[in-house]
Design an enzyme around this catalytic site. Sequence first.
Site, short mmCIF file in Angstrom:
data_model
loop_
_atom_site.label_atom_id
_atom_site.label_comp_id
_atom_site.label_asym_id
_atom_site.label_seq_id
_atom_site.Cartn_x
_atom_site.Cartn_y
_atom_site.Cartn_z
N GLY A 31 -0.77 -1.77 2.76
CA GLY A 31 -1.51 -1.89 1.52
C GLY A 31 -1.46 -0.64 0.67
O GLY A 31 -0.74 0.31 0.96
N TYR A 32 -2.24 -0.66 -0.41
CA TYR A 32 -2.24 0.38 -1.44
C TYR A 32 -0.80 0.60 -1.92
O TYR A 32 -0.24 1.70 -1.87
CB TYR A 32 -2.87 1.69 -0.94
CG TYR A 32 -3.54 2.43 -2.07
CD1 TYR A 32 -4.70 1.94 -2.65
CD2 TYR A 32 -3.00 3.59 -2.60
CE1 TYR A 32 -5.32 2.58 -3.71
CE2 TYR A 32 -3.60 4.25 -3.67
CZ TYR A 32 -4.76 3.73 -4.21
OH TYR A 32 -5.35 4.37 -5.28
N LEU A 33 -0.23 -0.50 -2.38
CA LEU A 33 1.21 -0.54 -2.65
C LEU A 33 1.61 0.30 -3.86
O LEU A 33 0.87 0.37 -4.84
CB LEU A 33 1.65 -1.99 -2.87
CG LEU A 33 1.26 -2.97 -1.75
CD1 LEU A 33 1.79 -4.37 -2.05
CD2 LEU A 33 1.75 -2.50 -0.39
N HIS A 37 7.01 0.48 -2.12
CA HIS A 37 6.84 -0.88 -1.58
C HIS A 37 7.46 -1.91 -2.53
O HIS A 37 8.08 -2.87 -2.09
CB HIS A 37 5.36 -1.22 -1.44
CG HIS A 37 4.61 -0.36 -0.48
ND1 HIS A 37 3.69 0.57 -0.88
CD2 HIS A 37 4.65 -0.28 0.87
CE1 HIS A 37 3.17 1.17 0.17
NE2 HIS A 37 3.75 0.70 1.26
N ASP A 150 10.16 6.60 5.89
CA ASP A 150 9.74 6.63 7.29
C ASP A 150 11.00 6.42 8.15
O ASP A 150 11.15 5.39 8.81
CB ASP A 150 8.71 5.53 7.55
CG ASP A 150 7.44 5.77 6.77
OD1 ASP A 150 6.80 6.81 6.99
OD2 ASP A 150 7.11 4.95 5.89
N VAL A 176 11.95 6.11 -2.68
CA VAL A 176 11.64 6.10 -4.12
C VAL A 176 10.80 7.35 -4.40
O VAL A 176 9.86 7.64 -3.67
CB VAL A 176 10.89 4.82 -4.52
CG1 VAL A 176 10.55 4.85 -6.01
CG2 VAL A 176 11.72 3.59 -4.19
O1 PAF Z 1 5.25 1.74 7.27
C1 PAF Z 1 4.13 1.20 7.32
O2 PAF Z 1 3.44 1.01 6.33
C2 PAF Z 1 3.58 0.76 8.67
O3 PAF Z 1 3.91 1.66 9.67
C3 PAF Z 1 3.99 -0.67 9.06
C4 PAF Z 1 5.48 -0.79 9.25
C5 PAF Z 1 3.53 -1.65 7.97
C6 PAF Z 1 3.31 -1.09 10.36
O4 PAF Z 1 1.92 -1.05 10.27
#
Ligand code: PAF
Length: 281
Positions: A31-33, A37, A150, A176
């Site tokens: 969340g908090y995109l 995202h 990540d 990004v």
């Molecule tokens: O990268 C993330 O936001 C989180 O680690 C994920 C992959 C949604 C798992 O909770």
Amino acid sequence: MEKVYTIKEVREQVKAWKKEGLSVGLVPTMGYLHEGHASLIQKAVEQNDKVVVSVFLNPTQFGPTEDLEAYPRDFEADCKLCESIGAALVFHPEPSEMYASDFCTWVDMDVLSKTLCGKSRPIHFRGVCTVVSKLFNIVTPDRAYFGQKDAQQLAIIRRMVRDLNMDIEIVGCPIVREEDGLAKSSRNTYLNEEERKAALILSKSVALGKKMVADGETSATVVKEAMIKKIESEPMAKIDYVEAVDGLSMQPVEEIKAPALVAMAVYIGKTRLIDNFIVEE
Ligand code: PAF
């Protein structure tokens, strides 16, 4: 766009799509995109008939002293963004929907999860692997999308999918950045004005390391030392790690050669930020 809160509802919808022969992409998020995202959702929309975005702040990947409580949330804004890009469904379960009170089955990984972020966040990747496995079992996507920011998480998920024979294509998407270079992150909202300026030292250090490698430097020590020196020129920065690792095993290397990952975690004030660059053929 549908918003659903239970595993049963997601399963029913995905089954109906699959009956029609439609492909399904999954974008797992907490969340908090932000635009990072958005780029994953965009890619998923391009490559699949239907896209599911999960919005679940997964408690099991946060250590007891980490920022689970403080983590920013804005579900309505998240839904607006997902809908505007063309996602078909947002899955937003409560923690109790995902974890029964007597939950005790974990997906964990050796080797790859013990270096880089795994050193200072010892239970983090067990939580990530477990929740991502659960999401894969619930949504049964054809493809799933993860960001290169990540990078260790992406490598771990690719390995998990290979090791456990999960029939899902993992699509990695580029980092990004803000206009000034800072990698987009939900955690950037923790930074005050002064910290926000100081945080630029991460992307500056990444740019320096990347240029050194592009110019032919292969010694991990030389590259890391230059990157560390750069970060240390910023008084507000405190290094957790700067490391060069093999791109598949996540183990430290002395010679930087493709596939490799040069990654860092740096505290700016209380906020832990990560950044990296990959070295490809
Ligand atoms: O990268 C993330 O936001 C989180 O680690 C994920 C992959 C949604 C798992 O909770």
